[in-house]
Scaffold this motif. Structure first.
Motif, PDB file in Angstrom:
ATOM      1  N   THR A  69      65.495  57.121  47.394  1.00 15.57           N
ATOM      2  CA  THR A  69      64.672  55.967  47.733  1.00 15.57           C
ATOM      3  C   THR A  69      64.510  55.084  46.510  1.00 15.57           C
ATOM      4  OG1 THR A  69      63.432  57.266  49.371  1.00 15.57           O
ATOM      5  CG2 THR A  69      62.473  55.173  48.655  1.00 15.57           C
ATOM      6  N   ILE A  70      64.834  53.811  46.660  1.00 13.64           N
ATOM      7  CA  ILE A  70      64.654  52.846  45.575  1.00 13.64           C
ATOM      8  C   ILE A  70      63.391  52.042  45.859  1.00 13.64           C
ATOM      9  CG2 ILE A  70      66.093  51.061  46.642  1.00 13.64           C
ATOM     10  CD1 ILE A  70      67.097  50.359  43.798  1.00 13.64           C
ATOM     11  N   SER A  71      62.642  51.745  44.815  1.00 18.81           N
ATOM     12  CA  SER A  71      61.435  50.944  44.965  1.00 18.81           C
ATOM     13  C   SER A  71      61.247  50.123  43.695  1.00 18.81           C
ATOM     14  CB  SER A  71      60.217  51.831  45.230  1.00 18.81           C
ATOM     15  OG  SER A  71      59.998  52.726  44.156  1.00 18.81           O
ATOM     16  N   ARG A  72      60.301  49.186  43.761  1.00 20.51           N
ATOM     17  CA  ARG A  72      60.064  48.344  42.581  1.00 20.51           C
ATOM     18  C   ARG A  72      58.587  48.072  42.429  1.00 20.51           C
ATOM     19  NH1 ARG A  72      59.026  45.013  46.253  1.00 20.51           N
ATOM     20  NH2 ARG A  72      59.088  42.772  46.406  1.00 20.51           N
ATOM     21  N   ASP A  73      58.208  47.815  41.198  1.00 17.80           N
ATOM     22  CA  ASP A  73      56.873  47.325  40.879  1.00 17.80           C
ATOM     23  C   ASP A  73      57.104  46.002  40.164  1.00 17.80           C
ATOM     24  OD1 ASP A  73      54.409  46.691  39.728  1.00 17.80           O
ATOM     25  OD2 ASP A  73      53.883  48.793  39.427  1.00 17.80           O
ATOM     26  N   SER A  74      56.980  44.914  40.913  1.00 20.89           N
ATOM     27  CA  SER A  74      57.300  43.605  40.359  1.00 20.89           C
ATOM     28  C   SER A  74      56.373  43.239  39.201  1.00 20.89           C
ATOM     29  CB  SER A  74      57.220  42.538  41.449  1.00 20.89           C
ATOM     30  OG  SER A  74      58.180  42.786  42.446  1.00 20.89           O
ATOM     31  N   ALA A  75      55.138  43.674  39.265  1.00 22.48           N
ATOM     32  CA  ALA A  75      54.184  43.350  38.208  1.00 22.48           C
ATOM     33  C   ALA A  75      54.601  43.975  36.879  1.00 22.48           C
ATOM     34  CB  ALA A  75      52.787  43.815  38.595  1.00 22.48           C
ATOM     35  N   LYS A  76      55.277  45.126  36.975  1.00 22.93           N
ATOM     36  CA  LYS A  76      55.713  45.817  35.763  1.00 22.93           C
ATOM     37  C   LYS A  76      57.192  45.597  35.476  1.00 22.93           C
ATOM     38  CE  LYS A  76      52.383  49.616  36.212  1.00 22.93           C
ATOM     39  NZ  LYS A  76      52.219  51.082  36.347  1.00 22.93           N
ATOM     40  N   ASN A  77      57.865  44.833  36.338  1.00 20.27           N
ATOM     41  CA  ASN A  77      59.320  44.640  36.186  1.00 20.27           C
ATOM     42  C   ASN A  77      60.039  45.977  36.067  1.00 20.27           C
ATOM     43  OD1 ASN A  77      59.361  41.900  36.426  1.00 20.27           O
ATOM     44  ND2 ASN A  77      59.791  41.476  34.272  1.00 20.27           N
ATOM     45  N   THR A  78      59.641  46.899  36.920  1.00 23.83           N
ATOM     46  CA  THR A  78      60.188  48.243  36.857  1.00 23.83           C
ATOM     47  C   THR A  78      60.723  48.648  38.227  1.00 23.83           C
ATOM     48  OG1 THR A  78      58.687  48.873  35.078  1.00 23.83           O
ATOM     49  CG2 THR A  78      59.673  50.661  36.330  1.00 23.83           C
ATOM     50  N   VAL A  79      61.848  49.320  38.204  1.00 25.12           N
ATOM     51  CA  VAL A  79      62.483  49.815  39.414  1.00 25.12           C
ATOM     52  C   VAL A  79      62.576  51.338  39.306  1.00 25.12           C
ATOM     53  CG1 VAL A  79      64.594  49.794  40.773  1.00 25.12           C
ATOM     54  CG2 VAL A  79      63.779  47.703  39.725  1.00 25.12           C
ATOM     55  N   TYR A  80      62.422  51.989  40.450  1.00 24.04           N
ATOM     56  CA  TYR A  80      62.436  53.447  40.481  1.00 24.04           C
ATOM     57  C   TYR A  80      63.506  53.951  41.438  1.00 24.04           C
ATOM     58  CZ  TYR A  80      57.792  52.476  38.620  1.00 24.04           C
ATOM     59  OH  TYR A  80      56.757  51.986  37.863  1.00 24.04           O
ATOM     60  N   LEU A  81      63.982  55.144  41.157  1.00 22.77           N
ATOM     61  CA  LEU A  81      64.881  55.814  42.080  1.00 22.77           C
ATOM     62  C   LEU A  81      64.348  57.227  42.273  1.00 22.77           C
ATOM     63  CD1 LEU A  81      67.518  55.554  43.739  1.00 22.77           C
ATOM     64  CD2 LEU A  81      68.662  56.725  41.842  1.00 22.77           C
ATOM     65  N   GLN A  82      63.782  57.481  43.445  1.00 16.99           N
ATOM     66  CA  GLN A  82      63.298  58.804  43.785  1.00 16.99           C
ATOM     67  C   GLN A  82      64.436  59.574  44.433  1.00 16.99           C
ATOM     68  OE1 GLN A  82      60.181  60.270  43.298  1.00 16.99           O
ATOM     69  NE2 GLN A  82      61.164  62.133  44.070  1.00 16.99           N
ATOM     70  N   MET A  83      64.763  60.710  43.842  1.00 21.21           N
ATOM     71  CA  MET A  83      65.892  61.508  44.332  1.00 21.21           C
ATOM     72  C   MET A  83      65.358  62.866  44.782  1.00 21.21           C
ATOM     73  SD  MET A  83      68.724  60.565  41.418  1.00 21.21           S
ATOM     74  CE  MET A  83      67.819  61.386  40.096  1.00 21.21           C
ATOM     75  N   ASN A  84      65.554  63.163  46.056  1.00 16.77           N
ATOM     76  CA  ASN A  84      65.084  64.423  46.625  1.00 16.77           C
ATOM     77  C   ASN A  84      66.260  65.265  47.107  1.00 16.77           C
ATOM     78  OD1 ASN A  84      62.397  63.555  46.262  1.00 16.77           O
ATOM     79  ND2 ASN A  84      62.391  62.545  48.261  1.00 16.77           N
ATOM     80  N   SER A  85      65.982  66.542  47.334  1.00 21.00           N
ATOM     81  CA  SER A  85      67.012  67.467  47.835  1.00 21.00           C
ATOM     82  C   SER A  85      68.303  67.351  47.036  1.00 21.00           C
ATOM     83  CB  SER A  85      67.284  67.188  49.327  1.00 21.00           C
ATOM     84  OG  SER A  85      66.105  67.325  50.078  1.00 21.00           O
ATOM     85  N   LEU A  86      68.160  67.372  45.740  1.00 21.93           N
ATOM     86  CA  LEU A  86      69.313  67.145  44.865  1.00 21.93           C
ATOM     87  C   LEU A  86      70.342  68.263  44.990  1.00 21.93           C
ATOM     88  CD1 LEU A  86      67.427  65.671  41.833  1.00 21.93           C
ATOM     89  CD2 LEU A  86      69.328  64.567  43.020  1.00 21.93           C
ATOM     90  N   LYS A  87      71.597  67.858  44.863  1.00 17.21           N
ATOM     91  CA  LYS A  87      72.726  68.774  44.983  1.00 17.21           C
ATOM     92  C   LYS A  87      73.533  68.746  43.686  1.00 17.21           C
ATOM     93  CE  LYS A  87      73.145  67.383  49.839  1.00 17.21           C
ATOM     94  NZ  LYS A  87      74.051  66.797  50.864  1.00 17.21           N
ATOM     95  N   PRO A  88      74.294  69.791  43.411  1.00 20.00           N
ATOM     96  CA  PRO A  88      75.117  69.781  42.193  1.00 20.00           C
ATOM     97  C   PRO A  88      76.035  68.560  42.118  1.00 20.00           C
ATOM     98  CG  PRO A  88      75.007  71.990  43.082  1.00 20.00           C
ATOM     99  CD  PRO A  88      74.326  71.104  44.081  1.00 20.00           C
ATOM    100  N   GLU A  89      76.500  68.085  43.255  1.00 21.99           N
ATOM    101  CA  GLU A  89      77.396  66.917  43.254  1.00 21.99           C
ATOM    102  C   GLU A  89      76.674  65.611  42.914  1.00 21.99           C
ATOM    103  OE1 GLU A  89      77.076  69.200  45.672  1.00 21.99           O
ATOM    104  OE2 GLU A  89      77.184  68.280  47.665  1.00 21.99           O
ATOM    105  N   ASP A  90      75.352  65.657  42.798  1.00 24.22           N
ATOM    106  CA  ASP A  90      74.601  64.482  42.342  1.00 24.22           C
ATOM    107  C   ASP A  90      74.595  64.386  40.811  1.00 24.22           C
ATOM    108  OD1 ASP A  90      72.252  65.157  44.946  1.00 24.22           O
ATOM    109  OD2 ASP A  90      73.757  63.561  44.913  1.00 24.22           O
TER     110      ASP A  90
END
Length: 122
Positions: A69-90
Motif C-alpha cells: 500500500t502506497i500513501s502520502r502525507d502532503s504536509a510532510k512531503n513524505t510517501v510511504y510504502l507499507q509492505m505486508n505478507s512479505l515473501k523472499p522474492e520481495d
C-alpha cells in the motif's frame, strides 16, 4: 531539483511487514507524484506503486496489489510504502522516485532516491 531520502528497509522474516518512508524536499510541486521501484540482484528495476501529489491517485504493479500500500502525507512531503505478507522474492533494493508523469517506467522518473535494502529471509 528534488532530493529524496528513503528509510525503513531492513531484514524481515517471511510473512512479516515493513514500512518504507521517502522524504522529499526541493521543487516537489513540479512533479506529478511519487513512486516506488525495486531491483533484485541480477534483475531489471521494476515498478512497484505510485501516488499523485494532488488527489492521491494510486496505481500498483498487478502482482503486488493487496500486499503493498502506497500513501502520502502532503504536509510532510513524505510517501510511504507499507509492505505486508512479505515473501523472499520481495528481497530487493527499493527506490523512491519523483515521477514526471503518471508512468511505470524508469524513463518517467525525474529523480531517484539512493535506495534502501529490503531482505526477506528466515
Amino acid at each position: 531539483q528534488v532530493q529524496l531520502v528513503e528509510s525503513g528497509g531492513g531484514l524481515v522474516q517471511p510473512g512479516g511487514s515493513l514500512r518504507l518512508s521517502c522524504a522529499a524536499s526541493g521543487r516537489t510541486f513540479s512533479s506529478y507524484g511519487m513512486g516506488w521501484f525495486r531491483q533484485a540482484p541480477g534483475k531489471e528495476r521494476e515498478f512497484v506503486a505510485r501516488i499523485s501529489w494532488n488527489f492521491g491517485n494510486t496505481y500498483y504493479a498487478e502482482l503486488l496489489k493487496g500486499r503493498f500500500t502506497i500513501s502520502r502525507d502532503s504536509a510532510k512531503n513524505t510517501v510511504y510504502l507499507q509492505m505486508n505478507s512479505l515473501k523472499p522474492e520481495d528481497t530487493a533494493v527499493y527506490y523512491c522516485a519523483a515521477l514526471r508523469v503518471p508512468g511505470t517506467r524508469a524513463e518517467h522518473v525525474e529523480y531517484w532516491g539512493q535506495g534502501t535494502q529490503v531482505t526477506v529471509s528466515s
